[in-house]
Every structure is written in structure tokens, then in C-alpha cells.
Write an enzyme that holds these catalytic residues in place. Structure first.
Site, mmCIF file in Angstrom:
data_model
loop_
_atom_site.group_PDB
_atom_site.id
_atom_site.type_symbol
_atom_site.label_atom_id
_atom_site.label_comp_id
_atom_site.label_asym_id
_atom_site.label_seq_id
_atom_site.Cartn_x
_atom_site.Cartn_y
_atom_site.Cartn_z
ATOM 1 N N LYS A 145 5.488 -2.406 4.299
ATOM 2 C CA LYS A 145 4.743 -2.292 3.039
ATOM 3 C C LYS A 145 3.276 -2.099 3.362
ATOM 4 C CE LYS A 145 5.722 -2.702 -1.406
ATOM 5 N NZ LYS A 145 7.052 -2.577 -2.032
HETATM 6 N N1 GLU Z 1 7.858 0.495 -3.736
HETATM 7 C C1 GLU Z 1 9.256 0.554 -3.994
HETATM 8 C C2 GLU Z 1 9.901 -0.782 -3.728
HETATM 9 O O1 GLU Z 1 9.277 -1.815 -3.737
HETATM 10 C C3 GLU Z 1 9.950 1.712 -3.294
HETATM 11 C C4 GLU Z 1 9.799 1.775 -1.834
HETATM 12 C C5 GLU Z 1 10.245 3.090 -1.214
HETATM 13 O O2 GLU Z 1 10.703 3.960 -1.917
HETATM 14 O O3 GLU Z 1 10.094 3.188 -0.007
HETATM 15 O O4 GLU Z 1 11.095 -0.865 -3.562
#
Ligand code: GLU
Length: 421
Positions: free
Chosen positions: A107
């Protein structure tokens, strides 16, 4: 003793520990899974429109890549912190594992207030992020995506910067891109759609039908808005909706389309309803969570259902569409009250599943129809839901622990196959 109950990373570790106690994995492996593999942090200098330069603290946390390249979004916001991003990275590892994807978890985040930025400043900030972390990103290394306050436009700037710096096309480095740059149209509604599929599975489990079921949704960003649209399209009555400024509530039901139109015109849900003297009552976000409702959907931030209010939750089921909205202490109370909790790593995995489809299509250079994407997505969420439920039953535990048992054991197996702990 310090009260860590609102620290998302401490909560993520508690959830992991609860599952690994049942899995009986070794201490070495638990230690490895409890910490990110790599913690990157750097200040990003940005030239502002007034000629000054401001720096913004940023993070990319790579939790685990035993199953495949690191994967996870980038969020912008004033409340972003290292521990929040560490928790979100760990949750990505479990989310991708549970969905059976060939990805690990990561993240990113930037501490900033994007609402105060001009488009040009936002672009320079987004490009600056890639300049800091370019060596760690790539379709077979780490694949970012949108998250809170980031979108397809931000991904376009980031991809363009990445391709300029590396000198080649690599659309699979970012997912959630505009369609013209190799994105897929169904990525934007995907998290909300996946949440809708999870709600349908929950309704079946509770033996309630859409026609008689009520739901309340906290959060009216991308995820909350799409979930509301899909639910109301299937006949669910939405009795409350909220954004960060407050909630609107009507037992008769609220049309998400009207609410979106209102909010776009007036800025906030509560403001527009009050100004128009509409039938809906204005309530607080806290009151929304305590409504007598069949399905409660927290789709905003972490730490919304806590030890402080779990005793007052009146829903039959809580479907976590945000990341980390329900704390471990709240889970224990809800379990006692026999309120079914569908965990975030399952319920909001629609976004990353669609991201996986986008990445596959970028690798192949061959694109599917939206219909195909939605039907595969729905099948994968329903399949993960059934497996999670089965695992929870086997161990006589809740669905969060069931999901962790499946997700963690898949990652642990990959680590040991690689000769690790
Ligand atoms: N930000 C989204 C989540 O928390 C998607 C992450 C992604 O598509 O890599 O799942």
C-alpha cells in the site's frame, strides 16, 4: 498500558494472531507475516502554483510477495500515517490471497490535503511519487492502484511518469487507469459491485430477500456510491447514506441517484437535504451505524465500529466495505450479539480482483468485454464467500477468522515452498 485499539496496524496484527493461533504456524513465520518486507518512506518536494516548494511525506509499504508481485493502492489524505499504510498493506496480502490471485500485498500513501490542490499541483505530486519509488515498481514487482482520494487520472500521470523514466511501455505497472491507457471500464465500479455480490450472499445466508431488506451505507465515495446504486437496482431499500459531514435517513428509502445528484450540486449530503426540506432526516455518522437495519455497510474509514459502539449496533449483518472499519474488540462484541460480520478482505476484494483482470489483459494485450469482467468478478466473490463460510464453520468461528485461516495458510505455504521460515 497504552491504548492501541485505534491503531490500525496493531489491529491488523491482532487479527493475524487470532488466526495463526488456530493454524499453529511457527513463531518465525508469524514474525515474518507480522511485519512488512520493505518500508519505504520519503519526502516529495512539489513546486506549488505560487512558486513556493512544499514537501509531502510519503510511503510505499510492501508487506509480502510470496504469492506474486506486491499489489495495492495509493491513498492521499491528511490523516494518512505510516501505521495506517502498514495495516492496509498487510490487509492487501490477505485480500489477494483469499481471492486466489497471483499477487502479494502493498500500500502507498501521501500525507496531504488533495482538496486544497490545483490540478497542476496534484499532477506534480503524483509524478513526484513515482520519481521517488520508480525502482521498486513494475508489473512484476509492485503494482499500485487507486485508493482514497486517488483515481484513474492520478494513475494516468503516474503511468506516464513511470514510462518516461524507464523508457518503455509498461501499462501493467498501474491498475485503475483510464481505458485509453489500457484500463478497463469496469474497474471503477468494481469494489462497489463486489460489495453488492457479498451483500447478496449475506442476504441468502440470513434468509432475507432484497424486497424486504433494508440497508444503511456509511461513506459516499467511489465504493459507497456504486454499492448503493447496485443495491437499489436489485430492490434493496437504502434507508440511510452518509458522507464525512453527516447522514441522511428515511425509512421510506433513499434513491442513490437523487443523492448523488444532490451532493454534486450542493457539496454535502446533509446540506442539500436540509436546504431542500426533503423528507429525509439529518442524522450523524454515529447514529447511522446504530440504526435498526438488516445490512449495515461501513464504506468509509477504519475504526468505525469499536468497543465503544459495538454494543449498540442493531443490524443483522455488517458487511465491511471500507478497509478496517470494524476493530477486533468490536468483532468480539458483535459475535456475542450474533451479528454476522462479512470481513473487509472478502467484501471489498472486488477492486483488486478487477485490477487483476486489468493486469492480465495488459500482459496479454487482449481485452475482454465488461460483461465478461462482471460475471467473472461475481463468480470469484461468491466462491470466496462460500469457502470462507465453510472454513468458519469448520473451526466454529467467525467469517473474519475463517478468511484469515484461508488467506494466511496460502501465503505461509508459498513462503515454505520457497524455502523460507
Ligand atoms: N485500493 C483498493 C483496495 O484497498 C484496490 C487495490 C488494487 O486494486 O490494487 O482494495
Amino acid at each position: 498500558m497504552a491504548d492501541n485499539s485505534s491503531n490500525p496496524f496493531e489491529n491488523a496484527k491482532k487479527q493475524l494472531k487470532a488466526a495463526t493461533d488456530l493454524l499453529q504456524i511457527g513463531k518465525k513465520q508469524l514474525d515474518e507475516l507480522s511485519q512488512p518486507k520493505r518500508e519505504l518512506t520519503d519526502d516529495i518536494p512539489v513546486r506549488m502554483d505560487d512558486g513556493s516548494t512544499q514537501t509531502f511525506n510519503s510511503f510505499r509499504i510492501q508487506h509480502n510477495d510470496a504469492l506474486g508481485p506486491f499489489k495495492g493502492g495509493i491513498r492521499f489524505g491528511p490523516e494518512v500515517s505510516m501505521d495506517e499504510v502498514k495495516a492496509l498493506a498487510m490487509w492487501m496480502t490477505w485480500k489477494t490471497s483469499l481471492a486466489g490471485l497471483p499477487f502479494g500485498g502493498a500500500k502507498g500513501g501521501i500525507i496531504c490535503n488533495p482538496k486544497n490542490f490545483s490540478m497542476a499541483e496534484l499532477e506534480r505530486l503524483s509524478r513526484g511519487y513515482v520519481q521517488q519509488y520508480v525502482d521498486y515498481l513494475g508489473p512484476d514487482k509492485d503494482i499500485p492502484a487507486p485508493d482514497m482520494h486517488t483515481n484513474a487520472k492520478v494513475m494516468a500521470w503516474m503511468l506516464d511518469e513511470y514510462e518516461k523514466l524507464t523508457g518503455h511501455h509498461a501499462p501493467g505497472t498501474f491498475t485503475g487507469k483510464p481505458v485509453e491507457l489500457g484500463g478497463i471500464a469496469s474497474r471503477e465500479p468494481a469494489t462497489g459491485y463486489g460489495g453488492f455480490v457479498a451483500v447478496q450472499e449475506t442476504a441468502k445466508l440470513l434468509k432475507i430477500t432484497p424486497k424486504t431488506a433494508t440497508s444503511a451505507i456509511q461513506g459516499f465515495g467511489n465504493v459507497g456510491q456504486y454499492a448503493a446504486k447496485f443495491l437499489s437496482g436489485a430492490g434493496y431499500k437504502i434507508i440511510a447514506l452518509s458522507d464525512s459531514q453527516g447522514a441522511i435517513y428515511s425509512r421510506k428509502g433513499i434513491s442513490p441517484e437523487d443523492a448523488i445528484k444532490c451532493k454534486t450540486e450542493k457539496g454535502t449530503l446533509a446540506q442539500c437535504r436540509a436546504a431542500e426540506g426533503a423528507k429525509a432526516a439529518i442524522i450523524t455518522n454515529e447514529e447511522l451505524l446504530e440504526l435498526d437495519v438488516d445490512i449495515l455497510i461501513p464504506a468509509a474509514l477504519e475504526n468505525q465500529i469499536t468497543a465503544g459502539n459495538a454494543g449498540r449496533i442493531n443490524a443483522k449483518a455488517v458487511v465491511d466495505l471500507a478497509n478496517g472499519p470494524t476493530t477486533p474488540e468490536a468483532d468480539a462484541v458483535l459475535k456475542q450479539k450474533k451479528i454476522r460480520v462479512v470481513p473487509d478482505v472478502l467484501a471489498n476484494s472486488g477492486g483488486v480482483i478487477a485490477s487483476y483482470f486489468e493486469w492480465v489483459q495488459n500482459n496479454y494485450g487482449y481485452y475482454w468485454t465488461d460483461k465478461e469482467v462482471f460475471s467473472r468478478l461475481s463468480g470469484m466473490i461468491s466462491g470466496a464467500f462460500a469457502k470462507t463460510l465453510q472454513k468458519a464453520k469448520e473451526h466454529d468461528t467467525d467469517m473474519r477468522t475463517g478468511a484469515y485461516l484461508l488467506a494466511v495458510s496460502r501465503v505461509a505455504k508459498a513462503i515454505s515452498l520457497r524455502g523460507g521460515a
